[in-house]
Scaffold this motif. Sequence first.
Motif, PDB file in Angstrom:
ATOM      1  N   PHE A 176     -36.358 -18.281  12.759  1.00  0.00           N
ATOM      2  CA  PHE A 176     -35.856 -19.313  11.838  1.00  0.00           C
ATOM      3  C   PHE A 176     -35.036 -18.679  10.714  1.00  0.00           C
ATOM      4  CE2 PHE A 176     -39.415 -20.954  14.137  1.00  0.00           C
ATOM      5  CZ  PHE A 176     -38.871 -22.134  14.639  1.00  0.00           C
ATOM      6  N   VAL A 177     -33.733 -18.634  10.926  1.00  0.00           N
ATOM      7  CA  VAL A 177     -32.845 -17.938   9.990  1.00  0.00           C
ATOM      8  C   VAL A 177     -32.435 -18.842   8.820  1.00  0.00           C
ATOM      9  CG1 VAL A 177     -31.993 -16.287  11.665  1.00  0.00           C
ATOM     10  CG2 VAL A 177     -30.881 -18.519  11.480  1.00  0.00           C
ATOM     11  N   ARG A 178     -32.360 -20.138   9.051  1.00  0.00           N
ATOM     12  CA  ARG A 178     -32.001 -21.121   8.006  1.00  0.00           C
ATOM     13  C   ARG A 178     -30.805 -20.648   7.172  1.00  0.00           C
ATOM     14  NH1 ARG A 178     -37.797 -20.998   7.590  1.00  0.00           N
ATOM     15  NH2 ARG A 178     -38.695 -22.814   8.627  1.00  0.00           N
ATOM     16  N   ASP A 179     -29.697 -20.397   7.846  1.00  0.00           N
ATOM     17  CA  ASP A 179     -28.497 -19.896   7.176  1.00  0.00           C
ATOM     18  C   ASP A 179     -27.651 -21.096   6.725  1.00  0.00           C
ATOM     19  OD1 ASP A 179     -26.163 -18.780   6.363  1.00  0.00           O
ATOM     20  OD2 ASP A 179     -25.791 -17.642   8.206  1.00  0.00           O
ATOM     21  N   THR A 180     -27.740 -21.407   5.439  1.00  0.00           N
ATOM     22  CA  THR A 180     -27.051 -22.609   4.946  1.00  0.00           C
ATOM     23  C   THR A 180     -25.538 -22.471   5.073  1.00  0.00           C
ATOM     24  OG1 THR A 180     -27.175 -21.737   2.701  1.00  0.00           O
ATOM     25  CG2 THR A 180     -28.860 -23.327   3.347  1.00  0.00           C
ATOM     26  N   ALA A 181     -25.025 -21.233   5.013  1.00  0.00           N
ATOM     27  CA  ALA A 181     -23.564 -21.039   5.094  1.00  0.00           C
ATOM     28  C   ALA A 181     -23.046 -21.389   6.487  1.00  0.00           C
ATOM     29  CB  ALA A 181     -23.211 -19.596   4.736  1.00  0.00           C
ATOM     30  N   SER A 182     -23.655 -20.817   7.535  1.00  0.00           N
ATOM     31  CA  SER A 182     -23.177 -21.069   8.894  1.00  0.00           C
ATOM     32  C   SER A 182     -23.712 -22.391   9.444  1.00  0.00           C
ATOM     33  CB  SER A 182     -23.625 -19.929   9.823  1.00  0.00           C
ATOM     34  OG  SER A 182     -25.034 -19.992  10.007  1.00  0.00           O
ATOM     35  N   GLY A 183     -24.822 -22.851   8.880  1.00  0.00           N
ATOM     36  CA  GLY A 183     -25.436 -24.067   9.407  1.00  0.00           C
ATOM     37  C   GLY A 183     -26.402 -23.823  10.549  1.00  0.00           C
ATOM     38  N   PHE A 184     -26.698 -22.552  10.864  1.00  0.00           N
ATOM     39  CA  PHE A 184     -27.662 -22.252  11.931  1.00  0.00           C
ATOM     40  C   PHE A 184     -29.078 -22.254  11.357  1.00  0.00           C
ATOM     41  CE2 PHE A 184     -24.202 -19.596  14.194  1.00  0.00           C
ATOM     42  CZ  PHE A 184     -23.672 -20.759  14.728  1.00  0.00           C
ATOM     43  N   TYR A 185     -29.898 -23.173  11.848  1.00  0.00           N
ATOM     44  CA  TYR A 185     -31.279 -23.258  11.361  1.00  0.00           C
ATOM     45  C   TYR A 185     -32.161 -22.238  12.068  1.00  0.00           C
ATOM     46  CZ  TYR A 185     -35.513 -25.385   9.515  1.00  0.00           C
ATOM     47  OH  TYR A 185     -36.704 -25.593   8.851  1.00  0.00           O
ATOM     48  N   PHE A 186     -31.928 -22.057  13.354  1.00  0.00           N
ATOM     49  CA  PHE A 186     -32.678 -21.025  14.086  1.00  0.00           C
ATOM     50  C   PHE A 186     -31.794 -20.428  15.162  1.00  0.00           C
ATOM     51  CE2 PHE A 186     -34.042 -22.458  18.355  1.00  0.00           C
ATOM     52  CZ  PHE A 186     -33.512 -23.736  18.340  1.00  0.00           C
ATOM     53  N   ASP A 187     -32.244 -19.304  15.687  1.00  0.00           N
ATOM     54  CA  ASP A 187     -31.495 -18.574  16.705  1.00  0.00           C
ATOM     55  C   ASP A 187     -32.099 -18.878  18.082  1.00  0.00           C
ATOM     56  OD1 ASP A 187     -30.376 -16.788  18.436  1.00  0.00           O
ATOM     57  OD2 ASP A 187     -30.943 -14.979  17.306  1.00  0.00           O
TER      58      ASP A 187
ATOM     59  N   PRO B  66     -28.217 -31.247  22.789  1.00  0.00           N
ATOM     60  CA  PRO B  66     -27.507 -30.036  23.216  1.00  0.00           C
ATOM     61  C   PRO B  66     -27.831 -28.884  22.271  1.00  0.00           C
ATOM     62  CG  PRO B  66     -26.014 -31.924  23.010  1.00  0.00           C
ATOM     63  CD  PRO B  66     -27.309 -32.350  22.451  1.00  0.00           C
ATOM     64  N   ILE B  67     -27.827 -27.674  22.797  1.00  0.00           N
ATOM     65  CA  ILE B  67     -28.232 -26.510  22.017  1.00  0.00           C
ATOM     66  C   ILE B  67     -27.364 -26.340  20.763  1.00  0.00           C
ATOM     67  CG2 ILE B  67     -26.833 -24.797  23.266  1.00  0.00           C
ATOM     68  CD1 ILE B  67     -30.498 -24.324  22.244  1.00  0.00           C
ATOM     69  N   GLU B  68     -26.074 -26.738  20.849  1.00  0.00           N
ATOM     70  CA  GLU B  68     -25.191 -26.627  19.676  1.00  0.00           C
ATOM     71  C   GLU B  68     -25.688 -27.486  18.522  1.00  0.00           C
ATOM     72  OE1 GLU B  68     -22.491 -24.708  18.761  1.00  0.00           O
ATOM     73  OE2 GLU B  68     -23.268 -23.594  20.472  1.00  0.00           O
ATOM     74  N   ALA B  69     -26.281 -28.630  18.856  1.00  0.00           N
ATOM     75  CA  ALA B  69     -26.851 -29.477  17.810  1.00  0.00           C
ATOM     76  C   ALA B  69     -28.247 -28.981  17.439  1.00  0.00           C
ATOM     77  CB  ALA B  69     -26.917 -30.927  18.289  1.00  0.00           C
ATOM     78  N   LEU B  70     -29.030 -28.600  18.461  1.00  0.00           N
ATOM     79  CA  LEU B  70     -30.418 -28.191  18.231  1.00  0.00           C
ATOM     80  C   LEU B  70     -30.510 -27.029  17.266  1.00  0.00           C
ATOM     81  CD1 LEU B  70     -33.380 -28.636  19.050  1.00  0.00           C
ATOM     82  CD2 LEU B  70     -33.052 -26.979  20.879  1.00  0.00           C
ATOM     83  N   LYS B  71     -29.657 -26.033  17.433  1.00  0.00           N
ATOM     84  CA  LYS B  71     -29.791 -24.837  16.601  1.00  0.00           C
ATOM     85  C   LYS B  71     -29.417 -25.105  15.138  1.00  0.00           C
ATOM     86  CE  LYS B  71     -25.358 -22.605  17.721  1.00  0.00           C
ATOM     87  NZ  LYS B  71     -24.733 -21.577  18.551  1.00  0.00           N
ATOM     88  N   ARG B  72     -28.859 -26.285  14.883  1.00  0.00           N
ATOM     89  CA  ARG B  72     -28.531 -26.690  13.508  1.00  0.00           C
ATOM     90  C   ARG B  72     -29.550 -27.675  12.932  1.00  0.00           C
ATOM     91  NH1 ARG B  72     -23.652 -25.552  16.067  1.00  0.00           N
ATOM     92  NH2 ARG B  72     -22.244 -24.367  14.726  1.00  0.00           N
ATOM     93  N   HIS B 299     -22.102 -30.590  11.253  1.00  0.00           N
ATOM     94  CA  HIS B 299     -21.262 -29.808  12.154  1.00  0.00           C
ATOM     95  C   HIS B 299     -20.409 -30.728  13.033  1.00  0.00           C
ATOM     96  CE1 HIS B 299     -20.428 -27.234  15.746  1.00  0.00           C
ATOM     97  NE2 HIS B 299     -20.087 -26.422  14.775  1.00  0.00           N
ATOM     98  N   GLU B 300     -19.144 -30.322  13.238  1.00  0.00           N
ATOM     99  CA  GLU B 300     -18.202 -31.198  13.928  1.00  0.00           C
ATOM    100  C   GLU B 300     -18.656 -31.554  15.348  1.00  0.00           C
ATOM    101  OE1 GLU B 300     -14.279 -30.571  12.357  1.00  0.00           O
ATOM    102  OE2 GLU B 300     -13.436 -30.912  14.364  1.00  0.00           O
ATOM    103  N   ALA B 301     -19.276 -30.609  16.048  1.00  0.00           N
ATOM    104  CA  ALA B 301     -19.703 -30.892  17.429  1.00  0.00           C
ATOM    105  C   ALA B 301     -20.712 -32.041  17.455  1.00  0.00           C
ATOM    106  CB  ALA B 301     -20.319 -29.640  18.060  1.00  0.00           C
ATOM    107  N   SER B 302     -21.741 -31.987  16.563  1.00  0.00           N
ATOM    108  CA  SER B 302     -22.728 -33.081  16.547  1.00  0.00           C
ATOM    109  C   SER B 302     -22.068 -34.359  16.065  1.00  0.00           C
ATOM    110  CB  SER B 302     -23.926 -32.777  15.638  1.00  0.00           C
ATOM    111  OG  SER B 302     -23.958 -31.455  15.201  1.00  0.00           O
TER     112      SER B 302
END
Lengths: 443, 443
Positions: A176-187, B66-72, B299-302
Amino acid sequence: MPAQRRLHLGAFMRPVSIHTGAWRYPGAFPDANFNIAHLRRFIRKLEEGKFDAFFMADHLAVLNMPIEALKRSHTVTSFEPFTLLSAFAGATERIGLVGTASTTFDAPFHIARRFASLDHISGGRAGWNIVTTSNPDAALNFGHDEQTEHAARYRRAREFYEVVTGLWDSFADDAFVRDTASGFYFDPERMHVLDHKGEHFSVRGPLNIARPVQGWPVIVQAGASDDGRQLAAETAEVVFTAVNSIEAGRAFYTDVKARVEKAGRSRDHLKILPGALVVVGDSLDEARETRARLDGLVHEASAIAALSIALGVDASSFDPDGPLPEVPHTNASKSGRERAIALARAENLTVRQLAQRLGGYGGLSFVGTPQTIADAMEEWLVTEGSDGFNVMFPFVPEGLDAFVDKVVPELQRRGIFRRDYEGTTLREHLGLPRPPNRFFPDA
Amino acid sequence: MPAQRRLHLGAFMRPVSIHTGAWRYPGAFPDANFNIAHLRRFIRKLEEGKFDAFFMADHLAVLNMPIEALKRSHTVTSFEPFTLLSAFAGATERIGLVGTASTTFDAPFHIARRFASLDHISGGRAGWNIVTTSNPDAALNFGHDEQTEHAARYRRAREFYEVVTGLWDSFADDAFVRDTASGFYFDPERMHVLDHKGEHFSVRGPLNIARPVQGWPVIVQAGASDDGRQLAAETAEVVFTAVNSIEAGRAFYTDVKARVEKAGRSRDHLKILPGALVVVGDSLDEARETRARLDGLVHEASAIAALSIALGVDASSFDPDGPLPEVPHTNASKSGRERAIALARAENLTVRQLAQRLGGYGGLSFVGTPQTIADAMEEWLVTEGSDGFNVMFPFVPEGLDAFVDKVVPELQRRGIFRRDYEGTTLREHLGLPRPPNRFFPDA
């Protein structure tokens, strides 16, 4: 020089006292088993006494006993383990929270998720007492007309354990990286889809909760059969057992620790804690009188039923005020029969007294002063009868308070029990390692 | 003159914000959805704001997206409802605790018992949001390869409800006499054995816990289909709904309240609470800018995926910075398409802005000052669009604090929301009667 071994202490608290007369004892809280304010007081006192864990047994039915016994039982209304232990998580800071959950009538996904949630809520203090359910009344509450046979229940339990621990490993600790800049909550690369397909279960995963604080909650078991011992040796980290004497304790200890080593594990990574009823007095006589008074509150019908089961014969025709007559041999358990006869002789008990002893609580007990109780516990520890005890109180609050206020300081003085918690998780209290994640061994 | 109707407010808190960009908003807690200390702070603040209830949705799988949405998504790791709500019982005194539990993959005995236990632990504050689970990913976590069809899920849910409420009625309120003199803990004449045998379940009972403090925990539902509305009319006491406009709200309100009366119940005994995202600003412009900034984090994809679903056409070829082009008619939901087109025109949104609005949260929202928000809520109440709202916050803690500190006092000033709790149970907050025990109508 190796560090001195120390006792580990659990408190067996469902029911708050195993003794069937407990709720009637003068000064006891009659509703203690079902009063949240009382229970919160008890667990805080146990934490003050530095207990490793609060332990909840569980039953999935109003117990299958004759109505004459049932209507006298304080266990008929009880809190459910996940809800009560979660409530306790906020009321305490260090003490472990061990709940019983059966593998017979529930789904691995639910069990994995609830224990993971409890572990996170409590900061790593959860333990799972894995049981199988043989109570036929419980089966009827879940749509089963017949009880599953013993070996099949254990095969299911073993697979259930594999699925639950696999689900706990769904995410690496760093997922769970929760990177607010990239928008990735987890890897997603740090998430594992279990895809289990076995004899009893088909479970895809992943679990919808992060890996527990402890990696896995502590695995606890109580099986005494050969199947149960083997399952424990392979998977358990704590074993609660019902041995009745120090000799039986040593035999059990030797057997299970050997099985643990044979399974390729360290013998220190499984702790054996027999259940023990502890009655504290300022003198030996006072403690014995307390026990006798408590046993005297057991109803004669339940008492005679317990004696009949122990002896394997109908004891209702015996003179209650006379000594135990000669008992013929039957097909019933020899050890139970011999123990009852020996007990009656050793303490010169009448039939009624013997019956009430067995009907109250017939298992291992320590009845004495803080010194004699500490002596006994120390002997069990030093001679490898156990790694500690799952303590049962004769009644509450007094019996529990007496243990914490009088026995614990004596154990601490001898250096065989902690003076304070040294870690924050149940694993740390018990000296158990955090299991590696089987899918992310690097994390 | 009848007493003035007042709003009932639930807080929709799983996730802590329904908005997919919430965790990235400047100043928001990125881990809020999975941090017990933060969550405890939120529920205490909601109790300070006199909310009727904290409401937890639930999912039995890592969501099928989709994983692109899930990871966010900040929902991928979440606490389980029974454990979290039980932990909250001790951290709060009055606020209701509503948990979602699905009838599709659990057993009625477990659900009845856990809600009864939560109700006792919390002093009568539990509510059960009854759902059926249609997520195919969830089915795979419970060994089902195929999803049960809609009508069959509802038949099962209806029978599940009958069994659970029957089990709650296992004991009369006066069953537990705890007479230390006679030794009778309870009166077996005041215990009922359910012996249910139906299409889906065979459950003997009784439940191994006393009747809940509230008789039954409050029954909550969210079904919008015809089956769902009918089940709600017959059984629910609170309905959460996802209507998108006051007109749709009034139509739903009229329909469901008529069904309630047709089912022989009082229309006041079912409260209708639409979900509403509330964004508070000191000026209308500030509130709108906050909303736009929040939507900009989607995110634009979601976002484009959400727009495509709403329109029923692939929106990925549209110019993101241009206006919404003409959209052909398809077989997709007409109302979703028309709403999206109307929204784009009314606020002059680009394709990207429209997509991010729908991808963030496309449902009912109130964006404005405390006065304009109170105006809108008052209009819904007075014109029978609803009995209150299930409030969603744009981000936490700020969005939640702003509602409690600014909107709640404005509602109180107008006399349309309580200044303090008047009762102690969730039923009392909602003005709902305590159900009689069907087996012991005298108790």
